[in-house]
Design an enzyme around this catalytic site. Structure first.
Site, mmCIF file in Angstrom:
data_model
loop_
_atom_site.group_PDB
_atom_site.id
_atom_site.type_symbol
_atom_site.label_atom_id
_atom_site.label_comp_id
_atom_site.label_asym_id
_atom_site.label_seq_id
_atom_site.Cartn_x
_atom_site.Cartn_y
_atom_site.Cartn_z
ATOM 1 N N ASN A 93 0.835 -1.223 0.000
ATOM 2 C CA ASN A 93 0.000 0.000 0.000
ATOM 3 C C ASN A 93 0.860 1.260 0.000
ATOM 4 O OD1 ASN A 93 0.740 -0.571 2.690
ATOM 5 N ND2 ASN A 93 -1.071 0.406 3.542
ATOM 6 N N HIS A 178 -6.174 -9.405 4.494
ATOM 7 C CA HIS A 178 -6.519 -8.400 5.502
ATOM 8 C C HIS A 178 -8.031 -8.573 5.669
ATOM 9 C CE1 HIS A 178 -6.696 -3.994 6.935
ATOM 10 N NE2 HIS A 178 -7.962 -4.292 6.679
ATOM 11 N N ASP A 304 3.293 -5.586 11.853
ATOM 12 C CA ASP A 304 2.437 -4.596 11.186
ATOM 13 C C ASP A 304 2.995 -3.186 11.416
ATOM 14 O OD1 ASP A 304 0.478 -3.434 9.660
ATOM 15 O OD2 ASP A 304 -1.196 -4.062 10.908
#
Ligand code: DOR
Length: 427
Positions: A93, A178, A304
């Site tokens: 992303n 996700h 993360d």
């Protein structure tokens, strides 16, 4: 290029080389474990330290290209090395998204230039991670992607998820999910429960995760594809994965350190570093995640690591972006909150930070044995220090552990046979 690491207590997730021994490294490879001769070798005294395989983090955001003000490949890799990580898997992303071979090549080139540990890429499932059309997955394989994911976004279209699970079978890589139903999550900012009601914050029900975990497991059953559920956060998700594994499905999962040690009660201080997606859950969920680690349901721990700029996080809780940084605190936070409390043994946590994640993605990493890549972390599990986010090598300061007194300190990180980080500084 010979390095002899002397006198460390070895933690070998495979179990064969555990105990106090010397490690001889040559040309980037572990040559011998035992009492090899020091002839011609640089000697690193590691007495009093533990030696483990270099840590492997299969879920990090390095924001490069496009958001380099938050982090870039070089600063991300420095944060990784400082935290004892020698392999990381970057999420796609970015801006542009990592959805083509050329963007993947750009990231790989930057990692090579940084020369600190190994960077792997999870390419996008869909073009621009918009969930409409499959990305050029086959082409990205030529740049060595190790998984696909639209992380940051779920794949809301079940048909596209089915196609991704089918198509990736050809390449032998997993689809990293996700798991979040965007409509159920809505404009929520924290876990739905007693705390969100008490402090009046917009809630995200855990069912937003559950329904997608269950959907993706059924799609893995339908297709025979490999599904990796990343950052699972609830008791229901652990239970669903446990049952999927019992069915013999090719399903794996990871959990974050923050979901293992924090709950939604931390949100009561309104520190935007606690705003993370999936949100911090309740104590029952936290205990279920620990149980999932102990019984093998959970394969890996992944940080993360999601840096944001200070000006982006220094706003109201509602307006702040989701994400926190974790690469430089993962080991200490786990040692302090899980090992020292007796909740989980150190060896198990190390396996979930090394051999476990390496196995999920088929990486040649996570082993401390002759013939393995010489990626090694040396650490002192008893050394105490205070987390100071202002001193991070990461550009991110959004850390909910800032100010914590912790135990477990990285003494040195060896990547590809070279000492890259030692005593708090880069070599
Ligand atoms: O907290 C999060 N931050 N969760 C995500 O899914 C995305 C990530 C980010 O990119 O900031």
């Amino acid at each position: 290029m010979k390095l002899l690491i002397k006198g460390a207590e070895i933690i070998d997730p495979a179990g064969k080389n555990a105990g106090r021994n010397d490690i001889l490294v040559e040309d980037g490879v572990i040559r011998e474990i035992g009492k090899p001769s020091a002839a011609g070798a640089e000697v690193l005294d590691a007495s009093g330290l533990k030696a483990a395989p270099g840590l492997v983090d299969i879920h990090v955001h390095f924001r490069d290209p496009g958001y380099e003000y938050k982090e870039n490949v070089a600063t991300g890799l420095r944060a990784a090395s400082a935290g004892g990580f020698t392999s990381v898997v970057c999420m796609p992303n970015t801006k542009p998204d990592i959805d083509t071979k050329s963007v993947a090549k750009y990231v790989n080139d930057k990692a090579r230039a940084a020369g600190l540990g190994r960077l792997f890429i999870a390419g996008a499932i869909s073009k621009k991670r918009e969930g409409a059309e499959l990305a050029e997955i086959g082409d990205m394989m030529n740049e060595g992607i190790v998984a696909v994911t639209d992380d940051g976004n779920p794949v809301m279209n079940a048909q596209l998820m089915r196609r991704a699970l089918e198509y990736t079978k050809m390449f032998g890589i997993p689809v990293m999910s996700h798991a979040e139903d965007k409509n159920l999550a809505g404009a929520g900012v924290m876990n739905e429960g007693m705390v969100s009601t008490t402090i009046g914050m917009r809630p995200i029900p855990k069912e937003a995760e559950t329904v997608m975990v269950l959907r993706d497991i059924e799609l893995a059953a339908l297709t025979g594809g490999r599904l990796h559920l990343t950052h699972i956060s609830s008791a229901e998700s652990v239970d669903a994965v446990r049952r999927a594994k019992a069915r013999g499905l090719r399903v794996t999962c990871d959990v974050t350190p923050h979901h293992l040690v924090l709950t939604d009660e931390s949100v009561m201080g309104f520190d935007t570093a606690t705003k993370v997606n999936p949100p911090l859950r309740d104590e029952n969920d936290r205990q279920a995640l620990i149980a999932g680690l102990l019984d093998g349901t959970i394969d890996a721990i992944a940080s993360d690591h999601a840096p944001h700029a200070v000006h982006e996080k220094e706003v109201s809780y509602d307006d702040a972006p989701f994400g926190l940084v974790g690469l430089e605190t993962t080991l200490a936070v786990l040692v302090t909150r899980l090992v020292e409390t007796g909740a989980a043994p150190l060896e198990l946590l190390i396996s979930k930070l090394t051999s476990g994640p390496a196995a999920v993605l088929g990486l040649n990493a996570g082993a401390l044995a002759p013939g393995a890549p010489a990626d090694i972390v040396l650490f002192d599990p008893a050394a105490e220090w205070t987390v100071d986010a202002s001193k991070f090598f990461s550009k991110g300061r959004n850390c909910p552990f800032n100010g914590w007194r912790v135990r477990g300190k990285v003494a040195a990180t060896v990547a590809a046979g070279k000492v890259v980080f030692k005593d708090g500084a880069f070599v």
